[in-house]
Design a protein around this motif. Structure first.
Motif, short mmCIF file in Angstrom:
data_model
loop_
_atom_site.label_atom_id
_atom_site.label_comp_id
_atom_site.label_asym_id
_atom_site.label_seq_id
_atom_site.Cartn_x
_atom_site.Cartn_y
_atom_site.Cartn_z
N TRP A 96 69.16 -95.30 -23.00
CA TRP A 96 67.76 -94.95 -22.70
C TRP A 96 67.08 -96.27 -22.36
O TRP A 96 66.58 -96.97 -23.23
CB TRP A 96 67.15 -94.32 -23.96
CG TRP A 96 65.83 -93.64 -23.88
CD1 TRP A 96 65.54 -92.43 -23.33
CD2 TRP A 96 64.59 -94.11 -24.47
NE1 TRP A 96 64.22 -92.11 -23.54
CE2 TRP A 96 63.61 -93.13 -24.23
CE3 TRP A 96 64.23 -95.25 -25.18
CZ2 TRP A 96 62.29 -93.24 -24.67
CZ3 TRP A 96 62.92 -95.38 -25.62
CH2 TRP A 96 61.96 -94.38 -25.37
N TRP A 154 67.30 -90.47 -20.79
CA TRP A 154 68.65 -90.61 -21.33
C TRP A 154 69.70 -90.44 -20.23
O TRP A 154 69.59 -89.54 -19.39
CB TRP A 154 68.92 -89.55 -22.41
CG TRP A 154 68.35 -89.92 -23.75
CD1 TRP A 154 67.27 -89.37 -24.36
CD2 TRP A 154 68.86 -90.92 -24.64
NE1 TRP A 154 67.06 -89.96 -25.58
CE2 TRP A 154 68.03 -90.92 -25.78
CE3 TRP A 154 69.93 -91.81 -24.60
CZ2 TRP A 154 68.23 -91.77 -26.86
CZ3 TRP A 154 70.13 -92.68 -25.67
CH2 TRP A 154 69.28 -92.65 -26.80
N HIS A 291 69.98 -89.20 -28.26
CA HIS A 291 69.95 -88.40 -27.03
C HIS A 291 69.80 -86.92 -27.34
O HIS A 291 69.37 -86.14 -26.50
CB HIS A 291 71.24 -88.62 -26.24
CG HIS A 291 72.42 -87.98 -26.90
ND1 HIS A 291 73.05 -88.53 -28.01
CD2 HIS A 291 73.08 -86.81 -26.64
CE1 HIS A 291 74.03 -87.73 -28.39
NE2 HIS A 291 74.08 -86.70 -27.58
#
Ligand code: FE2
Lengths: 753, 106
Positions: A96, A154, A291
C-alpha cells in the motif's frame, strides 16, 4: 544554526548511576563539558534571566567530539536466508504505497552494497513495480511493469526470477480496480545482467548502501511478504495466507513473515518452517490494517489476522545510535531536580550557536533503603509530554500555523537546524513525509525543543516558552522560595506507579502534563485517593493516553483517535496501540476525563496572548480562605512572561458531568480572551459559530480547589501560562502568593474536609 | 464564499492593526488577517531570530523543505511588532496594490 547537538541515554537518573551523553559536533573536534543545575532557562531580559549554577564534577573539562549522523528510515532485516538468487525464486506480498512517486524505493532485497550484487524488488519511475539485479562487476539492470501504482491502494505483488535464463515476471495487481485507471502493471521478459547470489541478510523496505547506511526506504504498508523457491503466483500467495496451499507450495517457502504475530514486539515472525524471523528496525508502525481489513473488528488484539500490515516510513527513527561522548556518574549526594550537561564548542554568534544544554533529571535513589528522609514535596517532570513534542515541527511542515498562532512564526537557531535535519524525526504532532501521523516518539535522538534556552514558536509572545523551558519558571520559583523537593519523571511514575508517590504529601506538576500511560494514570489516581495533595500547575493535562513499548526502552506511542485537538487523525480501525493493545486516544474517550484526576479539564486553546483571572464568588468561601491570604485583588495574573498574563495557551475549566468531583470551588475565572482562544473540539458536537473567547462564555480557565474525602486536595491553575507569571515583580505578585499559600497549606498535615 | 479583501472597506483596519499587531482584534480585522495569512503558493513567511530578544529578520520558507529558507539581510527588527507591521504592509501591497507609508510608531 546549531554547531553542537546531543542527547542523553536517559531522561531520569538516580544518584550513583551513570548517564551517557551522545554529542555531535558540526565543527572542530573538542568540546568543553560541565554539569549544571537548571534553575531558569529563559534569557528574556524582562525576567530574572538564565540561571545554571555549575556543579563541579569529574567531567569538567575538554572532551573529544566528532560529527555523528542519524540514519532514519525503518526496515526489516532477516539473517540466515541462503543466497536466494542462486536459484529460481518468487517474492509475493501486498503493498500500500504512500509516496509512490518519491523515486526508487526498495520493497525487498538481498543486496551487497560493496559489490553492487544481488537483487532488489521495489518501485520506481513514478511507482512501477521493478526488479533490479547486480552482477557485482559493475553490471546493473532494472526492469519494470508498464503502469504505476496509485497512492494508498492495495496491490498484490508477484515477482519471479530465474537466474539461469534471466527470465523475470512482475505482476502488480490492484485489489480494487477503477474505471479508466490503468494500474495493473505487468512485465515478462529477461535481464541480460547475471544476478550474483550473495550471502547477506534479507531486507524489506530498504537496502544497505555503500556508505554503510540503509537507504532507498519504502514508504507505505507491506503485508504478507513471502519468499519462495520456484515460480509462484498470486493464487499461491492467497492459498498460503488462507492455509490451503498444497504441499509443494508449502515446501517451497523460504520465509513467510506474518506481521500479525507479536504485534507488540519488533519481531517479524517467520511462520515458515525455517523460522527466519526478522527484526523491525527504527520502529515502523504496527497494528496497521492489512489488505483484508473489513471493518468488522477495530481492535487488532481481537482479530490480528486483519492487522498484518507494517507501515514503513523513510523518516521513521527509533535510535540515532550515536556513540557516547561523555558520561557522568551522578554523585550520591546530588540533590534531586533538573540538571543539564552544558557542552560548549566555541563562541556563539548571530549565525551559529556553539553550546548546548542537554537536560535530564536526578530522581531520588532507586533503593528505598538508601533514600533516607525525603522532603514532602515531589515535582513530577512531564517528560513524556516533552517526548511527545520532541522536535515539534508544525511551524515547518504545517501551513496555517501562523494563522493559528495569530502572529509570526519565530525561528531560532534550533528551528533552522530542525528545518535542515528532518532525519531527527518528528514529534507526535507531525506527520511523516507521506502524510501519515507520527505515532511513536523515541528519546534516543536529539530533542531540540526539550532544552533550556529554547524559545518556542508556540510559547506566547514575551518569553515564548512552551513545555520544558516554561517549566524552568517553576523550577526558579521553587528555588527562590527555598522549597525542598524531590523530582521524578513520567517514566519513573510509569515504571514504579503509586509506590513512588506514596511517601510524598504534595505533588507539583509541570505546565503541560498532557500524556499519561495507564500505569501513570492509575498510580497518580491511587495516590490522590489515599490523601495526596495535587498542585496541577498547568493546562491540558491528563489528555492523551500513551503506551510504552514492552521491550524497547525510551519510546512511547499515541493514537490520535476519535476526538480532541488532533494535528493528524489515526485511520479508522487503527485506534488501538500496537505497543500494548490498549484503545488509544483521549483519556476522556476512555471514560477518564482529565476532570476525574484534577477536577478540571481542557476547554480552550489559543496562542496569541494570555490574559488574567477575575476573582469568582467561591474565592470568598471559607474553605478557600487560606488560598487568598494577602490576596484581596479582583484581578489575578494580568502580567507574565508567557503571553503577558497568567491565563493563556491552553486552558481548563470545571465542567459538570465529566466525572470530576462536584465539590470543586471556582476561585477565579479568566477573562478578556481574544477570538483566537477557541473552544476545543471534544466540547462540541455541532460546530458553534462562536468558537472564540470573545464570543463564547465557556472559553475560560477556572482556578479551582477541592478537597478529597481522604483528607487530600486538588488545586488546579488550569492554564499553561500560570507559571510564566510566578516570577513577576521579583516573585512578589498575586500568582506567586496564591501558589505559595496553597503549597504552605498542602504541606500542613492537617487533613482537608 | 471566501472573503475577498476590499481596500476601501478594509482600509480602516490598518490603523487598528498598527495600534495592536498582536492580541485581540475586531472581527473585521481578524477576518482580514485570516485572509492575509493564507499564502496559496505554499510558501511561508517566518521571523528569524538573530539575537534572542534583540534582533530579528524576515525569512521565506519555500514549499519544498529540501530548498533552504531564504533569510533576509534586512530590515533588522529590534521588536517583533515591527516585523508584524512590515509583513502586514507587504501583504497589503500584494493584495491591493497599495502602499502603506506609515511607521509602526510615530
Ligand atoms: Fe499539548
Amino acid at each position: 544554526m546549531l554547531k553542537i547537538v546531543g542527547y542523553p541515554d536517559r531522561y531520569s537518573v538516580a544518584p550513583g548511576e551513570e548517564i551517557a551523553f551522545k554529542i555531535s559536533l558540526e565543527e572542530g573536534d573538542r568540546f568543553e563539558a560541565r554539569l549544571v543545575r537548571v534553575v531558569n532557562g529563559d534569557c528574556n531580559p524582562a525576567g530574572p534571566g538564565l540561571k545554571f549554577p555549575h556543579i563541579p564534577t569529574g567531567i569538567d573539562g575538554s572532551h573529544a567530539g566528532r560529527p555523528q549522523r542519524i540514519d532514519a528510515g525503518s526496515y526489516m532485516v532477516s539473517e540466515g536466508l541462503p543466497p536466494v538468487a542462486g536459484r529460481t525464486f518468487t517474492f509475493l506480498g501486498f503493498v500500500w504505497p504512500t509516496l509512490p512517486k518519491r523515486g526508487e524505493q526498495v520493497i525487498a532485497a538481498q543486496w551487497d552494497a560493496a559489490t553492487q550484487a544481488g537483487f532488489t524488488i521495489g518501485i520506481g519511475d513514478m511507482g512501477r513495480l521493478s526488479l533490479t539485479v547486480g552482477d557485482g562487476a559493475g553490471g546493473l539492470e532494472t526492469v519494470r511493469v508498464d503502469h504505476p501504482m496509485l497512492e494508498r491502494q492495495w496491490y498484490q505483488l508477484a515477482a519471479t526470477f530465474d537466474p539461469a535464463s534471466g527470465e523475470v515476471t512482475l505482476d502488480q495487481r490492484p485489489l480494487v480496480p477503477f474505471a479508466v485507471i490503468r494500474d495493473h502493471g505487468q512485465f515478462r521478459g529477461r535481464v541480460r545482467v547475471a544476478a550474483r547470489a550473495v550471502d547477506v541478510p534479507f531486507f524489506l523496505a530498504g537496502k544497505p548502501e555503500a556508505d554503510g547506511t540503509m537507504g532507498h526506504h519504502f514508504d507505505g504498508k507491506i503485508d504478507g511478504p513471502i519468499l519462495l523457491s520456484g515460480l509462484r503466483t498470486h493464487a499461491d500467495h492467497d492459498a498460503l495466507l488462507a492455509g490451503t496451499a498444497p504441499r509443494d507450495v508449502r515446501n517451497a517457502v523460504l520465509a513467510h513473515w506474518d506481521f500479525s504475530r507479536e504485534i507488540e514486539s519488533v519481531q517479524a515472525v517467520d511462520i515458515g518452517p525455517h523460522r527466519r524471523h526478522g527484526r523491525l528496525m527504527q520502529m515502523p508502525a504496527r497494528g496497521m490494517k492489512g489488505h483484508n481489513w473489513t471493518g468488522e473488528e477495530h481492535a487488532w488484539p481481537n482479530k490480528p489476522e486483519h492487522y498484518g500490515a507494517v507501515h514503513f516510513h523513510h523518516d521513521d527513527i527509533y535510535d540515532a545510535g550515536w556513540e557516547t561522548s561523555v558520561s557522568l556518574t551522578i554523585p550520591e549526594d546530588l540533590k534531586s531536580g533538573a540538571y543539564a550537561l552544558h557542552a560548549r564548542a566555541g563562541d556563539s554568534d548571530e549565525t551559529a550557536t556553539r553550546e548546548t544544554y542537554i537536560p535530564f533529571f536526578v530522581r531520588p535513589p532507586r533503593d528505598k533503603a538508601k533514600r533516607g528522609k525525603r522532603p514532602p514535596v515531589l515535582v513530577l517532570a512531564p517528560t513524556m509530554s516533552y517526548l511527545s513534542y520532541c522536535n515539534h515541527a508544525e511551524h515547518i511542515t504545517a501551513r496555517g500555523a501562523e494563522r493559528q498562532m495569530g502572529r509570526l512564526l519565530t525561528f531560532g537557531h534550533a528551528d533552522l537546524y530542525m528545518y535542515d535535519h528532518p532525519e531527527l524525526g518528528g514529534s507526535q504532532y507531525d506527520t511523516h513525509a507521506d502524510g501519515s501521523g507520527v505515532c511513536y516518539s523515541s528519546r534516543l535522538r536529539p530533542n531540540l525543543n526539550f532544552s533550556p534556552r529554547y524559545h518556542s514558536w508556540l510559547g506566547g509572545p514575551g518569553s515564548a516558552l512552551y513545555q520544558y523551558n516554561a517549566d524552568t519558571h517553576l523550577f526558579d520559583w521553587l528555588d527562590h522560595k527555598g522549597v525542598d523537593y524531590d523530582l521524578i519523571t513520567d517514566e519513573d511514575l510509569h515504571e514504579e506507579g503509586y509506590d513512588l508517590l506514596a511517601d510524598y504529601r504534595v505533588v507539583i506538576t509541570g505546565t503541560h502534563p498532557e500524556y499519561h500511560s495507564t500505569a501513570m494514570w492509575d498510580g497518580m489516581k491511587a495516590w490522590i485517593d489515599r490523601g495526596g495533595r495535587l498542585m496541577y500547575m498547568g493546562g491540558n493535562g491528563w489528555y492523551w493516553r500513551i503506551g510504552f513499548h514492552k521491550t524497547e526502552p525510551g519510546v512511547i506511542e499515541v493514537r490520535r483517535a476519535e476526538d480532541g485537538i488532533r494535528t493528524w487523525a489515526a485511520e479508522p480501525g487503527e485506534y488501538y496501540q500496537s505497543f500494548n493493545g490498549e484503545f488509544g486516544g483521549l483519556w476522556r474517550r476512555i471514560g477518564r476525563a482529565p476532570n476525574v484526576m484534577a477536577g478540571v479539564g481542557f476547554i480552550a486553546q489559543g496562542f496569541d496572548i494570555s490574559t488574567y483571572y477575575r476573582r469568582a464568588p467561591d474565592a470568598d468561601n471559607p474553605r478557600a480562605a487560606f488560598i487568598f491570604k494577602d490576596v484581596p485583588d479582583e484581578i489575578i495574573g494580568d502580567f507574565g512572561l508567557v503571553g503577558g498574563g497568567a491565563a493563556g495557551i491552553e486552558l481548563d475549566c470545571i465542567t459538570p458531568n465529566l466525572g470530576g468531583p462536584p465539590n470543586m470551588l471556582r476561585l477565579a475565572s479568566s477573562d478578556g480572551h481574544s477570538a483566537m482562544m477557541m473552544l476545543v473540539n471534544e466540547e462540541f458536537g455541532v460546530v458553534p459559530p462562536n468558537l472564540g473567547g470573545d464570543q463564547n462564555e465557556r472559553v475560560h480557565a477556572d482556578l479551582a480547589f477541592g478537597e478529597t474525602p481522604s483528607g487530600g486536595a486538588l488545586f488546579a491553575t488550569s492554564s499553561i501560562a500560570w507559571c510564566g507569571s510566578l516570577l513577576h515583580n521579583d516573585y512578589d505578585n498575586n500568582v506567586s502568593r496564591i501558589t505559595w499559600n496553597v503549597l504552605e497549606r498542602f504541606l500542613d498535615e492537617t487533613p482537608f474536609a | 464564499m471566501v472573503y475577498k479583501i476590499d481596500p476601501d472597506k478594509d482600509r480602516h483596519y490598518i490603523e487598528e492593526f498598527r495600534q495592536k499587531p498582536i492580541g485581540a482584534h475586531s472581527p473585521g480585522l481578524q477576518r482580514l488577517l485570516n485572509t492575509m495569512r493564507h499564502d496559496p503558493s505554499g510558501k511561508q513567511v517566518v521571523l528569524v531570530c538573530k539575537r534572542p530578544f534583540e534582533e530579528w529578520v524576515l525569512g521565506m520558507m519555500p514549499v519544498d523543505r529540501r530548498e533552504p529558507i531564504a533569510i533576509e539581510d534586512g530590515p533588522v527588527f529590534t521588536d517583533i511588532e515591527e516585523a508584524e507591521w512590515e509583513v502586514f504592509r507587504r501583504r497589503w501591497r500584494l493584495l491591493t496594490g497599495e502602499s502603506i507609508n506609515r511607521p509602526l510608531r510615530d
